[in-house]
Design a protein around this motif. Structure first.
Motif, PDB file in Angstrom:
ATOM      1  N   LEU A  67      27.941 -61.712  30.659  1.00 39.03           N
ATOM      2  CA  LEU A  67      28.654 -62.990  30.765  1.00 39.03           C
ATOM      3  C   LEU A  67      28.422 -63.565  32.159  1.00 39.03           C
ATOM      4  O   LEU A  67      28.036 -62.842  33.076  1.00 39.03           O
ATOM      5  N   ASP A  68      28.699 -64.842  32.338  1.00 38.82           N
ATOM      6  CA  ASP A  68      28.599 -65.464  33.657  1.00 38.82           C
ATOM      7  C   ASP A  68      29.643 -64.850  34.587  1.00 38.82           C
ATOM      8  O   ASP A  68      30.788 -64.644  34.179  1.00 38.82           O
ATOM      9  N   GLY A  69      29.227 -64.570  35.837  1.00 32.94           N
ATOM     10  CA  GLY A  69      30.204 -64.061  36.773  1.00 32.94           C
ATOM     11  C   GLY A  69      29.608 -63.603  38.087  1.00 32.94           C
ATOM     12  O   GLY A  69      28.408 -63.753  38.334  1.00 32.94           O
ATOM     13  N   GLU A  70      30.486 -63.037  38.923  1.00 36.99           N
ATOM     14  CA  GLU A  70      30.111 -62.553  40.254  1.00 36.99           C
ATOM     15  C   GLU A  70      30.395 -61.064  40.357  1.00 36.99           C
ATOM     16  O   GLU A  70      31.472 -60.588  39.966  1.00 36.99           O
ATOM     17  N   VAL A  71      29.437 -60.320  40.881  1.00 34.42           N
ATOM     18  CA  VAL A  71      29.605 -58.882  41.078  1.00 34.42           C
ATOM     19  C   VAL A  71      30.597 -58.652  42.217  1.00 34.42           C
ATOM     20  O   VAL A  71      30.403 -59.135  43.327  1.00 34.42           O
ATOM     21  N   VAL A  72      31.679 -57.914  41.905  1.00 37.28           N
ATOM     22  CA  VAL A  72      32.701 -57.653  42.918  1.00 37.28           C
ATOM     23  C   VAL A  72      32.746 -56.193  43.354  1.00 37.28           C
ATOM     24  O   VAL A  72      33.372 -55.860  44.354  1.00 37.28           O
ATOM     25  N   GLU A  73      32.058 -55.317  42.599  1.00 32.71           N
ATOM     26  CA  GLU A  73      32.004 -53.901  42.966  1.00 32.71           C
ATOM     27  C   GLU A  73      30.821 -53.278  42.232  1.00 32.71           C
ATOM     28  O   GLU A  73      30.490 -53.686  41.122  1.00 32.71           O
ATOM     29  N   ILE A  74      30.182 -52.297  42.888  1.00 29.61           N
ATOM     30  CA  ILE A  74      29.109 -51.547  42.237  1.00 29.61           C
ATOM     31  C   ILE A  74      29.477 -50.063  42.245  1.00 29.61           C
ATOM     32  O   ILE A  74      30.373 -49.650  42.991  1.00 29.61           O
ATOM     33  N   ASN A  75      28.785 -49.292  41.436  1.00 30.48           N
ATOM     34  CA  ASN A  75      29.034 -47.854  41.335  1.00 30.48           C
ATOM     35  C   ASN A  75      27.905 -47.096  42.032  1.00 30.48           C
ATOM     36  O   ASN A  75      26.899 -46.775  41.410  1.00 30.48           O
ATOM     37  N   PRO A  76      28.044 -46.803  43.330  1.00 30.69           N
ATOM     38  CA  PRO A  76      26.966 -46.119  44.054  1.00 30.69           C
ATOM     39  C   PRO A  76      26.696 -44.706  43.537  1.00 30.69           C
ATOM     40  O   PRO A  76      25.611 -44.170  43.745  1.00 30.69           O
ATOM     41  N   ALA A  77      27.646 -44.119  42.825  1.00 26.84           N
ATOM     42  CA  ALA A  77      27.453 -42.755  42.318  1.00 26.84           C
ATOM     43  C   ALA A  77      26.256 -42.666  41.381  1.00 26.84           C
ATOM     44  O   ALA A  77      25.549 -41.661  41.364  1.00 26.84           O
ATOM     45  N   ILE A  78      25.981 -43.736  40.595  1.00 26.86           N
ATOM     46  CA  ILE A  78      24.858 -43.668  39.650  1.00 26.86           C
ATOM     47  C   ILE A  78      23.512 -43.912  40.336  1.00 26.86           C
ATOM     48  O   ILE A  78      22.476 -43.560  39.787  1.00 26.86           O
ATOM     49  N   ASN A 102      34.524 -67.202  33.081  1.00 29.63           N
ATOM     50  CA  ASN A 102      35.420 -67.638  32.020  1.00 29.63           C
ATOM     51  C   ASN A 102      35.675 -66.454  31.092  1.00 29.63           C
ATOM     52  O   ASN A 102      34.839 -66.143  30.241  1.00 29.63           O
ATOM     53  N   ALA A 103      36.812 -65.796  31.256  1.00 27.82           N
ATOM     54  CA  ALA A 103      37.117 -64.595  30.486  1.00 27.82           C
ATOM     55  C   ALA A 103      37.117 -64.859  28.985  1.00 27.82           C
ATOM     56  O   ALA A 103      36.808 -63.961  28.192  1.00 27.82           O
ATOM     57  N   ALA A 104      37.417 -66.069  28.557  1.00 30.93           N
ATOM     58  CA  ALA A 104      37.431 -66.392  27.127  1.00 30.93           C
ATOM     59  C   ALA A 104      36.047 -66.266  26.495  1.00 30.93           C
ATOM     60  O   ALA A 104      35.927 -66.077  25.281  1.00 30.93           O
ATOM     61  N   ASP A 105      34.986 -66.333  27.316  1.00 29.01           N
ATOM     62  CA  ASP A 105      33.627 -66.175  26.784  1.00 29.01           C
ATOM     63  C   ASP A 105      33.424 -64.804  26.149  1.00 29.01           C
ATOM     64  O   ASP A 105      32.533 -64.624  25.314  1.00 29.01           O
ATOM     65  N   ALA A 106      34.238 -63.834  26.522  1.00 29.85           N
ATOM     66  CA  ALA A 106      34.112 -62.487  25.955  1.00 29.85           C
ATOM     67  C   ALA A 106      34.349 -62.483  24.448  1.00 29.85           C
ATOM     68  O   ALA A 106      33.881 -61.587  23.739  1.00 29.85           O
ATOM     69  N   ASN A 107      35.059 -63.490  23.949  1.00 26.02           N
ATOM     70  CA  ASN A 107      35.317 -63.567  22.511  1.00 26.02           C
ATOM     71  C   ASN A 107      34.037 -63.708  21.704  1.00 26.02           C
ATOM     72  O   ASN A 107      34.018 -63.411  20.511  1.00 26.02           O
TER      73      ASN A 107
END
Length: 120
Positions: A67-78, A102-107
């Motif tokens: 979905l459209d959005g901004e990365v706010v955290e990554i998982n360095p463990a992987i 737009n969280a509604a796009d998840a629908n």
């Protein structure tokens, strides 16, 4: 709320943030992962844009932003241990957290039953 894409990404949505990873089916198809490249925190992506890369002994593959959005955290463990994606793809093997435009796009994404039908 758990959602899936036809490209085998999963999302766990909490409010306007989605934790994103690849499904157990995708991890199984790829085989043992040997490399993961994640996006930078602060990067923005449009739906279906390539947002990460995984490499296995079999092939390299893009991971697409669901979905459209901004990365706010990554998982360095992987990045340090790509096998986490194989051993726990929908747990410790998550890729990044995405603040949804737009969280509604998840629908528009697949629920678990529809995804399971897709891969059956």
């Amino acid at each position: 709320m758990l959602k899936f894409t036809p490209e085998h990404e999963w999302l766990k949505i909490e409010g306007d943030v989605a934790t994103v990873g690849i499904t157990a089916h995708a991890a199984g198809q790829l085989g043992d992962l040997v490399f993961v490249e994640l996006p930078e925190v602060g990067a923005t992506f449009a739906k279906d844009a390539s947002s990460a890369t995984v490499e296995s002994v079999k092939a390299a593959s893009d991971v697409y932003c669901p979905l459209d959005g901004e990365v706010v955290e990554i998982n360095p463990a992987i990045v340090d241990d790509p096998s986490l994606v194989n051993s726990d793809p929908q747990g410790a093997g998550w890729f990044y957290k995405l603040k949804l435009s737009n969280a509604a796009d998840a629908n528009s994404l697949l629920d678990e039953a529809a995804y399971n039908e897709l891969i059956a």
